[in-house]
Motif scaffolding. Structure first.
Motif, PDB file in Angstrom:
ATOM      1  N   ILE A  42       0.776  -1.352  -0.084  1.00 51.11           N
ATOM      2  CA  ILE A  42       0.160   0.088  -0.015  1.00 51.11           C
ATOM      3  C   ILE A  42       0.876   1.354  -0.002  1.00 51.11           C
ATOM      4  CG2 ILE A  42      -1.761   1.237   1.369  1.00 51.11           C
ATOM      5  CD1 ILE A  42      -2.637  -1.201   2.174  1.00 51.11           C
ATOM      6  N   GLY A  43       0.592   2.130  -0.876  1.00 53.46           N
ATOM      7  CA  GLY A  43       1.394   3.263  -0.750  1.00 53.46           C
ATOM      8  C   GLY A  43       0.516   4.861  -1.046  1.00 53.46           C
ATOM      9  N   GLY A  44       1.423   5.705  -0.774  1.00 54.70           N
ATOM     10  CA  GLY A  44       0.683   7.152  -0.976  1.00 54.70           C
ATOM     11  C   GLY A  44       1.768   8.103  -1.058  1.00 54.70           C
ATOM     12  N   MET A  45       1.353   9.204  -1.417  1.00 50.25           N
ATOM     13  CA  MET A  45       2.445  10.474  -1.754  1.00 50.25           C
ATOM     14  C   MET A  45       1.518  11.746  -1.675  1.00 50.25           C
ATOM     15  SD  MET A  45       4.379  11.225  -5.198  1.00 50.25           S
ATOM     16  CE  MET A  45       3.400  12.088  -6.212  1.00 50.25           C
ATOM     17  N   ASN A  46       2.160  12.720  -0.887  1.00 53.97           N
ATOM     18  CA  ASN A  46       1.841  14.058  -0.934  1.00 53.97           C
ATOM     19  C   ASN A  46       2.376  15.010  -1.523  1.00 53.97           C
ATOM     20  OD1 ASN A  46       4.064  14.729   0.719  1.00 53.97           O
ATOM     21  ND2 ASN A  46       2.797  14.549   2.702  1.00 53.97           N
ATOM     22  N   HIS A  47       2.253  16.260  -1.557  1.00 53.26           N
ATOM     23  CA  HIS A  47       2.650  17.398  -2.101  1.00 53.26           C
ATOM     24  C   HIS A  47       2.270  18.766  -1.642  1.00 53.26           C
ATOM     25  CE1 HIS A  47       3.481  19.780  -6.553  1.00 53.26           C
ATOM     26  NE2 HIS A  47       3.605  20.430  -5.252  1.00 53.26           N
ATOM     27  N   TYR A  48       3.134  19.020  -0.776  1.00 49.70           N
ATOM     28  CA  TYR A  48       2.928  20.333   0.096  1.00 49.70           C
ATOM     29  C   TYR A  48       3.752  21.525  -0.465  1.00 49.70           C
ATOM     30  CZ  TYR A  48       6.439  18.724   3.293  1.00 49.70           C
ATOM     31  OH  TYR A  48       7.489  18.244   3.851  1.00 49.70           O
ATOM     32  N   LEU A  49       3.053  22.551  -0.161  1.00 51.72           N
ATOM     33  CA  LEU A  49       3.624  24.131  -0.656  1.00 51.72           C
ATOM     34  C   LEU A  49       4.418  24.767   0.330  1.00 51.72           C
ATOM     35  CD1 LEU A  49       3.814  26.108  -3.167  1.00 51.72           C
ATOM     36  CD2 LEU A  49       1.718  27.014  -1.712  1.00 51.72           C
ATOM     37  N   LEU A  50       3.975  24.794   1.543  1.00 54.15           N
ATOM     38  CA  LEU A  50       4.908  25.388   2.689  1.00 54.15           C
ATOM     39  C   LEU A  50       4.713  24.789   3.985  1.00 54.15           C
ATOM     40  CD1 LEU A  50       2.592  28.828   2.454  1.00 54.15           C
ATOM     41  CD2 LEU A  50       4.934  28.326   1.708  1.00 54.15           C
ATOM     42  N   PRO A  51       5.628  24.899   4.927  1.00 52.61           N
ATOM     43  CA  PRO A  51       5.780  23.858   5.953  1.00 52.61           C
ATOM     44  C   PRO A  51       4.768  24.064   6.904  1.00 52.61           C
ATOM     45  CG  PRO A  51       7.517  25.952   6.049  1.00 52.61           C
ATOM     46  CD  PRO A  51       6.597  25.971   4.535  1.00 52.61           C
ATOM     47  N   GLY A  52       4.297  25.367   7.212  1.00 55.85           N
ATOM     48  CA  GLY A  52       3.059  25.270   8.205  1.00 55.85           C
ATOM     49  C   GLY A  52       3.697  25.384   9.442  1.00 55.85           C
ATOM     50  N   THR A  53       3.039  24.999  10.700  1.00 56.79           N
ATOM     51  CA  THR A  53       3.440  24.939  12.045  1.00 56.79           C
ATOM     52  C   THR A  53       3.003  23.862  12.804  1.00 56.79           C
ATOM     53  OG1 THR A  53       1.231  26.243  12.855  1.00 56.79           O
ATOM     54  CG2 THR A  53       3.264  27.514  12.049  1.00 56.79           C
ATOM     55  N   GLU A  54       3.624  23.500  13.825  1.00 54.83           N
ATOM     56  CA  GLU A  54       3.343  22.255  14.611  1.00 54.83           C
ATOM     57  C   GLU A  54       1.753  22.602  15.051  1.00 54.83           C
ATOM     58  OE1 GLU A  54       6.199  20.155  16.820  1.00 54.83           O
ATOM     59  OE2 GLU A  54       7.491  21.761  16.210  1.00 54.83           O
ATOM     60  N   SER A  74      -3.431   8.274   7.517  1.00 51.29           N
ATOM     61  CA  SER A  74      -4.492   7.704   6.279  1.00 51.29           C
ATOM     62  C   SER A  74      -4.026   6.312   5.898  1.00 51.29           C
ATOM     63  CB  SER A  74      -4.542   8.483   5.077  1.00 51.29           C
ATOM     64  OG  SER A  74      -5.075   9.733   5.321  1.00 51.29           O
ATOM     65  N   LEU A  75      -2.653   6.111   6.077  1.00 49.93           N
ATOM     66  CA  LEU A  75      -2.200   4.768   5.698  1.00 49.93           C
ATOM     67  C   LEU A  75      -2.374   3.875   6.947  1.00 49.93           C
ATOM     68  CD1 LEU A  75       1.417   5.707   3.947  1.00 49.93           C
ATOM     69  CD2 LEU A  75      -0.777   4.128   2.945  1.00 49.93           C
ATOM     70  N   LEU A  76      -2.234   4.267   8.198  1.00 49.07           N
ATOM     71  CA  LEU A  76      -2.538   3.455   9.402  1.00 49.07           C
ATOM     72  C   LEU A  76      -4.105   3.153   9.358  1.00 49.07           C
ATOM     73  CD1 LEU A  76      -0.358   5.487  11.943  1.00 49.07           C
ATOM     74  CD2 LEU A  76       0.287   3.662  10.588  1.00 49.07           C
ATOM     75  N   ASN A  77      -4.795   4.131   8.972  1.00 50.50           N
ATOM     76  CA  ASN A  77      -6.331   3.720   8.785  1.00 50.50           C
ATOM     77  C   ASN A  77      -6.777   2.461   7.804  1.00 50.50           C
ATOM     78  OD1 ASN A  77      -6.963   5.503  10.749  1.00 50.50           O
ATOM     79  ND2 ASN A  77      -7.510   7.289   9.448  1.00 50.50           N
ATOM     80  N   ARG A  78      -5.687   2.260   7.102  1.00 51.88           N
ATOM     81  CA  ARG A  78      -6.047   1.312   6.044  1.00 51.88           C
ATOM     82  C   ARG A  78      -5.150  -0.346   6.584  1.00 51.88           C
ATOM     83  NH1 ARG A  78      -6.649   5.810   3.694  1.00 51.88           N
ATOM     84  NH2 ARG A  78      -8.064   6.089   1.928  1.00 51.88           N
ATOM     85  N   GLY A  79      -4.690  -0.019   7.597  1.00 50.34           N
ATOM     86  CA  GLY A  79      -4.222  -1.459   8.544  1.00 50.34           C
ATOM     87  C   GLY A  79      -2.797  -1.471   8.109  1.00 50.34           C
ATOM     88  N   VAL A  80      -2.064  -0.615   7.713  1.00 48.37           N
ATOM     89  CA  VAL A  80      -0.574  -0.672   7.716  1.00 48.37           C
ATOM     90  C   VAL A  80      -0.034  -0.560   8.946  1.00 48.37           C
ATOM     91  CG1 VAL A  80       1.394   0.789   6.855  1.00 48.37           C
ATOM     92  CG2 VAL A  80      -0.572   0.649   5.376  1.00 48.37           C
ATOM     93  N   ASP A  81       1.255  -1.365   9.125  1.00 44.84           N
ATOM     94  CA  ASP A  81       1.903  -1.282  10.550  1.00 44.84           C
ATOM     95  C   ASP A  81       2.880  -0.330  10.288  1.00 44.84           C
ATOM     96  OD1 ASP A  81       3.596  -1.665  12.568  1.00 44.84           O
ATOM     97  OD2 ASP A  81       3.451  -3.830  12.627  1.00 44.84           O
ATOM     98  N   LYS A  82       3.203   0.700  11.118  1.00 47.80           N
ATOM     99  CA  LYS A  82       4.184   1.790  10.950  1.00 47.80           C
ATOM    100  C   LYS A  82       5.555   1.046  10.639  1.00 47.80           C
ATOM    101  CE  LYS A  82       3.154   5.242  13.689  1.00 47.80           C
ATOM    102  NZ  LYS A  82       3.371   6.460  14.956  1.00 47.80           N
ATOM    103  N   ALA A  83       5.632   0.171  11.470  1.00 47.98           N
ATOM    104  CA  ALA A  83       7.098  -0.436  11.293  1.00 47.98           C
ATOM    105  C   ALA A  83       7.393  -1.074   9.821  1.00 47.98           C
ATOM    106  CB  ALA A  83       7.113  -1.876  12.143  1.00 47.98           C
ATOM    107  N   ASP A  84       6.430  -1.262   9.041  1.00 44.81           N
ATOM    108  CA  ASP A  84       6.668  -1.541   7.652  1.00 44.81           C
ATOM    109  C   ASP A  84       6.654  -0.763   6.656  1.00 44.81           C
ATOM    110  OD1 ASP A  84       6.453  -4.465   8.255  1.00 44.81           O
ATOM    111  OD2 ASP A  84       4.300  -4.554   8.125  1.00 44.81           O
ATOM    112  N   LEU A  85       6.842   0.754   7.005  1.00 54.93           N
ATOM    113  CA  LEU A  85       6.600   1.624   6.259  1.00 54.93           C
ATOM    114  C   LEU A  85       8.016   2.362   5.993  1.00 54.93           C
ATOM    115  CD1 LEU A  85       3.718   4.059   7.432  1.00 54.93           C
ATOM    116  CD2 LEU A  85       3.976   2.833   5.359  1.00 54.93           C
ATOM    117  N   GLU A  86       8.362   2.601   4.628  1.00 54.46           N
ATOM    118  CA  GLU A  86       9.527   3.201   3.980  1.00 54.46           C
ATOM    119  C   GLU A  86       9.176   4.557   3.406  1.00 54.46           C
ATOM    120  OE1 GLU A  86      11.793  -0.703   2.322  1.00 54.46           O
ATOM    121  OE2 GLU A  86      11.003   0.596   1.141  1.00 54.46           O
TER     122      GLU A  86
END
Length: 168
Positions: A42-54, A74-86
């Motif tokens: 399962i994969g995903g990509m974003n594209h953001y313009l400005l850093p914003g703030t915490e 969004s990836l975690l909501n699809r059942g992805v385990d954080k340990a498997d993410l690159e």
């Protein structure tokens, strides 16, 4: 013959899929984070313009802090385990202000991605960031691979040509 679908995202957008697709975008000072689950593909990509703030709670996807957090959530909501993410990070060039980037937008965009990924213990396995040229990237969610082309002209170069009338 199995044709793979292609999607293009612009700033303020992100795309997540459970099926193999090609996601592409063009980046200047903007940044894209590509996340891929090496177990489920399962994969995903974003594209953001400005850093914003915490403190940004509005969920504006063209700001780095919420954009990266939304992509992870969004990836975690699809059942992805954080340990498997690159993660792979691209963009953040200084194409508009080569001599003086007062606000360091590209650098700050890169720093946001690195900070949030580190906070979430997600490994960054590849990155191509900074410099003075933009990039075109194509993320294959079936393989986790990203093809990147460095664009050889800056926005400042193009604007200068426009002002000169393209030498006519």
């Amino acid at each position: 013959m199995n044709l793979i679908r292609k999607y293009y995202i612009q700033n303020g957008q992100f795309f997540i899929t459970t099926t193999p697709v090609l996601i592409s975008t063009v980046l200047g000072s903007c940044v894209s984070v590509c996340l891929w689950d090496k177990r489920t593909h399962i994969g995903g990509m974003n594209h953001y313009l400005l850093p914003g703030t915490e403190e940004d709670k509005a969920g504006n996807a063209d700001r780095g802090f919420p954009a990266v957090k939304m992509l992870i959530r969004s990836l975690l909501n699809r059942g992805v385990d954080k340990a498997d993410l690159e993660a792979k990070i691209f963009g953040g060039c200084n194409s508009l202000y080569q001599k003086n980037d007062l606000y360091e937008i590209g650098k700050r965009n890169i720093d946001v991605a690195r900070q949030i990924l580190k906070e979430n213990d997600i490994a960054i396995v590849a990155s191509d960031t900074g410099g003075q040229f933009g990039r075109k990237i194509i993320f294959n969610t079936g393989t986790g691979k990203v093809k990147m082309r460095l664009l050889n002209r800056t926005a400042a170069d193009i604007n200068e040509e426009i002002n000169k009338g393209f030498n006519y």
